[in-house]
Enzyme design. Sequence first.
Site, mmCIF file in Angstrom:
data_model
loop_
_atom_site.group_PDB
_atom_site.id
_atom_site.type_symbol
_atom_site.label_atom_id
_atom_site.label_comp_id
_atom_site.label_asym_id
_atom_site.label_seq_id
_atom_site.Cartn_x
_atom_site.Cartn_y
_atom_site.Cartn_z
ATOM 1 C CG ASP A 181 0.118 -4.190 2.935
ATOM 2 O OD1 ASP A 181 0.313 -3.578 1.854
ATOM 3 O OD2 ASP A 181 -0.020 -3.602 4.027
ATOM 4 C CG HIS A 204 -0.383 0.231 2.517
ATOM 5 N ND1 HIS A 204 -0.135 -0.786 3.415
ATOM 6 C CD2 HIS A 204 0.010 1.374 3.145
ATOM 7 C CE1 HIS A 204 0.369 -0.295 4.525
ATOM 8 N NE2 HIS A 204 0.475 1.020 4.391
ATOM 9 C CB SER A 253 3.160 1.803 6.052
ATOM 10 O OG SER A 253 2.007 2.008 6.840
#
Length: 479
Positions: free
Chosen positions: A238, A205, A320
Site C-alpha cells: 500500500d 489506494h 491516508s
Amino acid sequence: MSTENEGTQVPESRPTPSAPAAPPTPPAPPVAPPAQAESQAETPAEKQIEPQAGTPGAAPAPAPQEAPAPAPAADAGAGWPPAPPVAPAWGVPQQPVPEAPARGRGGGLIAAVLVAALVAGGIGGGVGYWAANQRDGGPGGSTTISAGDSPSSFKRDPGTVAAVAAKALPSVVTISAKSGGREGEGGTGTGFVYDREGHIVTNNHVVASAANGGTLSATFSNGKTYAAEVVGRAQGYDVAVLKLKNAPSGLTPIPLGDSDKVAVGDSTIAIGAPFGLSNTVTTGIISAKNRPVASGDGSGGKNSYMSALQTDASINPGNSGGPLLDASGAVIGINSAIQSAGSGFGQSQAGSIGLGFAIPVNQARNVAEQLIKTGKPVYPVIGATVNMQDQLDGGAGAVIAEEGSGGTPAISPDGPAAKAGLKGGDTIVAFGGRPIDNGRTLIGEIWTHQPGDKVEITYKRDGKTSTTTVVLGERTGDS
C-alpha cells in the site's frame, strides 16, 4: 438637644444692658464666692470683663487670686484628653454644665486620626516610591512595556507540536486523484516530499483510481498546485511514489526516522487532509506496535498487509498517505488505515475512534527506493500458500494449505519453505520470534523483512512443536 444625665436646663444668658458713660472707676472688688460657681458655666469669652462704654483704653479688672478652674467642656477640642469634671462645693447649688457641641467632642479624635493617616500615607508613599525606583533601576525609571515584551515576539521552543508542525507542513501535500472514466471518480489523500527531485510518497489506494489514464495533482501548504504522475505502486505494501511535473526548486524532504526504535507511549503527530481539510495536524501516542492490518486499495483489488504502528492520533479518510511524525519531526510511519465503529480495517467515511494504523517507515523506505529505481515492488516470500481465514480455535497460528490455488502445490518446489522442511498442513506459530495468530499476521511479518534474510520459524505438526530457519526468497511486481 437632650440633656439626659446632664442636670437641669442651662439658664439663658441675659444680655448686659447698656450703661451711660461714666468717669473711670476704681478697680472692681473681688468676685463673691457664689459668682465663682456661675462663672464655671460661662465660656471663656464671657469671663473677660469689657471696659465701660466711653472709657477707651480702660484696663480690665484684675482677676481674683484663686486656683485656676479646669477648662470648660466647650474647650474639649483644644487638647486631648479632656480635663476631669469639677467637683461641686458642699452646700453650694450645682449649676448645670453646658453640653458641648458634637463637633467639639470628636474634633480632637478626628484631627488625631487625620494626622496619623497623613503620616502613614506619607510613609507608605515614600516606601512605594523607593521600591519603584529600586525595581525600575533608579530615579526616572520607566514602567512602560516595550514593544519587545508584546506577544508578537513570542517564539516557540523546538520540539513543541507547533514548532514541529510549522517545519513539516511546507513538505506535506494534498493529493487530488481523478480517474480517466466518464464519471471522474477519485478522491483526496495526502503525501510528503521524499527528496529534492520532486518524488512524493503516499498510499497506493490514494492514487489507484488515477493510475491508468487519470490525473493527479499535489497542492502544497502555500496553495501552489503541481501536476504529478505515478512512478510506481506497490499494492501489497500500500505504498506509491509520485513525481511532480515541473517540480519547484528548494523542496525540503521530511527526515525519516527509525520505526524499529519506536516505543509504545511515544508522542505522535499526524498531518493530512481529513475529509478534504488540508494541512490538518493532530496529535497522540503510539498505542501499540506490530498490529496485523489489511487495507483496501480503493479499486476493489487485493488487500495489502502490514505489521502496523497503531496510534490514537485522529486519522480520518483523507489522512491516508500522510506522515506520522515523532516528537522530533521525523517520519516514523505512513498513515494508511483506520478502524471505525461497525466496520473492519480499511478506509471508511466513518470518523476516527482513536484506532489509526501506519505503515512503519523502515518498510516504506525500502519500498519507495525500489519503486524509484525500477518502478516495481519486490516482496520477500517463503514459497508457501497460507490459509487466510481465521482459525476456529481463535488464532492458533497460520496454517499452510494442503493445496494451492488451481490445484498447484501448496509448497513451491525448491522454494524457501520446502528447503526449510515445511509441509502442507503445518501451523506456523512464530516468525522471527513474533507470535503468529493467523495468515494476515504472517504475511505482514514477512513483508517487514528483505529478500535473503534468514528468519527462524516455529511451527506445529501433529501436535509437536519444532523450529527451522528459512531464507526468504523474492517476488517482483503485484501480479
